[in-house]
Design an enzyme around this catalytic site. Sequence first.
Site, PDB file in Angstrom:
ATOM      1  N   HIS A  87      35.452   2.390 -45.220  1.00 57.53           N
ATOM      2  CA  HIS A  87      34.838   3.482 -44.465  1.00 57.53           C
ATOM      3  C   HIS A  87      33.333   3.299 -44.483  1.00 57.53           C
ATOM      4  O   HIS A  87      32.737   3.118 -45.536  1.00 57.53           O
ATOM      5  CB  HIS A  87      35.196   4.846 -45.063  1.00 57.53           C
ATOM      6  CG  HIS A  87      34.566   5.967 -44.300  1.00 57.53           C
ATOM      7  ND1 HIS A  87      35.155   6.503 -43.177  1.00 57.53           N
ATOM      8  CD2 HIS A  87      33.390   6.599 -44.445  1.00 57.53           C
ATOM      9  CE1 HIS A  87      34.369   7.443 -42.686  1.00 57.53           C
ATOM     10  NE2 HIS A  87      33.285   7.521 -43.436  1.00 57.53           N
ATOM     11  N   ASP A 166      39.506  19.774 -42.746  1.00 53.77           N
ATOM     12  CA  ASP A 166      38.250  19.055 -42.525  1.00 53.77           C
ATOM     13  C   ASP A 166      37.853  19.057 -41.058  1.00 53.77           C
ATOM     14  O   ASP A 166      36.669  19.142 -40.727  1.00 53.77           O
ATOM     15  CB  ASP A 166      38.346  17.612 -43.031  1.00 53.77           C
ATOM     16  CG  ASP A 166      37.048  16.864 -42.744  1.00 53.77           C
ATOM     17  OD1 ASP A 166      36.014  17.280 -43.304  1.00 53.77           O
ATOM     18  OD2 ASP A 166      37.053  15.918 -41.948  1.00 53.77           O
ATOM     19  N   ARG A 173      30.227  22.563 -39.382  1.00 59.19           N
ATOM     20  CA  ARG A 173      29.015  21.996 -40.003  1.00 59.19           C
ATOM     21  C   ARG A 173      28.121  21.357 -38.959  1.00 59.19           C
ATOM     22  O   ARG A 173      26.899  21.440 -39.027  1.00 59.19           O
ATOM     23  CB  ARG A 173      29.413  20.960 -41.060  1.00 59.19           C
ATOM     24  CG  ARG A 173      29.993  21.593 -42.319  1.00 59.19           C
ATOM     25  CD  ARG A 173      30.674  20.553 -43.189  1.00 59.19           C
ATOM     26  NE  ARG A 173      29.800  19.461 -43.524  1.00 59.19           N
ATOM     27  CZ  ARG A 173      30.181  18.203 -43.707  1.00 59.19           C
ATOM     28  NH1 ARG A 173      31.461  17.871 -43.627  1.00 59.19           N
ATOM     29  NH2 ARG A 173      29.321  17.266 -43.993  1.00 59.19           N
ATOM     30  N   LYS A 192      40.136  12.638 -46.127  1.00 61.79           N
ATOM     31  CA  LYS A 192      40.869  11.898 -45.093  1.00 61.79           C
ATOM     32  C   LYS A 192      41.373  10.559 -45.625  1.00 61.79           C
ATOM     33  O   LYS A 192      42.494  10.144 -45.334  1.00 61.79           O
ATOM     34  CB  LYS A 192      39.959  11.688 -43.875  1.00 61.79           C
ATOM     35  CG  LYS A 192      39.746  12.988 -43.105  1.00 61.79           C
ATOM     36  CD  LYS A 192      38.717  12.859 -42.004  1.00 61.79           C
ATOM     37  CE  LYS A 192      37.329  12.778 -42.540  1.00 61.79           C
ATOM     38  NZ  LYS A 192      36.247  13.067 -41.620  1.00 61.79           N
TER      39      LYS A 192
END
Length: 428
Positions: A87, A166, A173, A192
């Site tokens: 990631h 999320d 956010r 995730k």
Amino acid sequence: MSSEQFDTVDIIRTKRDRGTLTPEQIDWTIDAYTRGAIADEQMAALNMAILLNGMNREEISRWTAAMIASGERMDFSALGKPTSDKHSTGGVGDKITLPLAPLVAVFGVAVPQLSGRGLGHTGGTLDKLEAIPGWRADLSNAEMMAQLADVGAVICAAGAGLAPADKKLYALRDVTGTVEAIPLIASSIMSKKIAEGTGSLVLDVKVGSGAFMKNVDDARELARTMVTLGKDAGVNTVALLTNMATPLGLTAGNAIEVEESVEVLAGGGPSDVVDLTVALAREMLTAAGRPDADPEAALRDGRAMDVWRRMISAQGGDPDAQLPVARESETILAPADGVLTELDALAVGVAAWRLGAGRARKEDAVQAGAGVRLHAKPGDTVKAGSPLMTLLTDTPEKFERAREALADAVTVSPGPVAAPPLIIDRIS
Ligand code: URA
């Protein structure tokens, strides 16, 4: 009288006053927000309190676990091979996932790479791959498993079932100035990745103008937080801190980044893209129990390219198709003779975005051919009037705003300055 277990205002006040949330309060908060029992304005206030006052290790870990529990968990154990994923926290010209996933799969390590679309100045892996005619991002879990068993690598969209808390929280956010909170970023990413079920994980935490984290200390703290969350959840996790002061490679866009990735898979390509691809491949292979594998050889001898072609075909794409080309181009020239000492990643990312490579709202379409092609990188000698970058778009009215973004992006100096390293640190 509400039948809810906690009062949201009490929870907000606790964080506002630098208190610690209990595990029960955290579980309830994530669950209540996901099912609509906490209003957006309340969650926004709590997020801001977290951004300002932080969370301790136990709170972050529980917050992450609660987000994982909001949805499904995938399980790749039936594959009978190790799994590894990477990631990146996001950067300009960061196309590394494209060559990396097939490269790691060459060695029998399955790569389930769930990726996203771009928002703002950092590009999205799915937007890039969608430049390939016919390629499809949406796979069912069964299709994903079948492709992992057969080809060994898959890059696709995360299904709606993975960490739904999320998805809702991240969208909030994004519009309330609370993306940049380290506990919230770490829990968002790791919920995730842990729910995805990968056995090992390599994090590429970007540092510099084109990244979320503008300085090394913040990036290190984010990396340490995520590595701890991963290990606590039984995922073998390491992080590299890498430079995002200048774009990666010579392209920022969609089709042009695919083209550059294919160059790397063919054994060529810009050295920074190759070096980072190989470094991350080594980390993934080591974390998955294959420290002996030689990823450089697999780029040179065509094995990684073979897996790429099969991976693209399996998702409906034609690996031999002509990629879309922007209808219009304009060139930016070097302002003076000397050495290019700065080429700002954020400015190039914003320019590519304004040219049509990225989107301002989730529902916007992107232009496959748009972006910025660089002709020089920091450290290169340039001549006044020689081409520095080519701007690409289908819509020429976009050139002016892209040029504005690049107004202070370039510094040409009389002599060389020491280039910062590509890999700044490793956290394990
Ligand atoms: N990427 C994510 O998935 N979540 C964040 O909070 C930031 C970047």
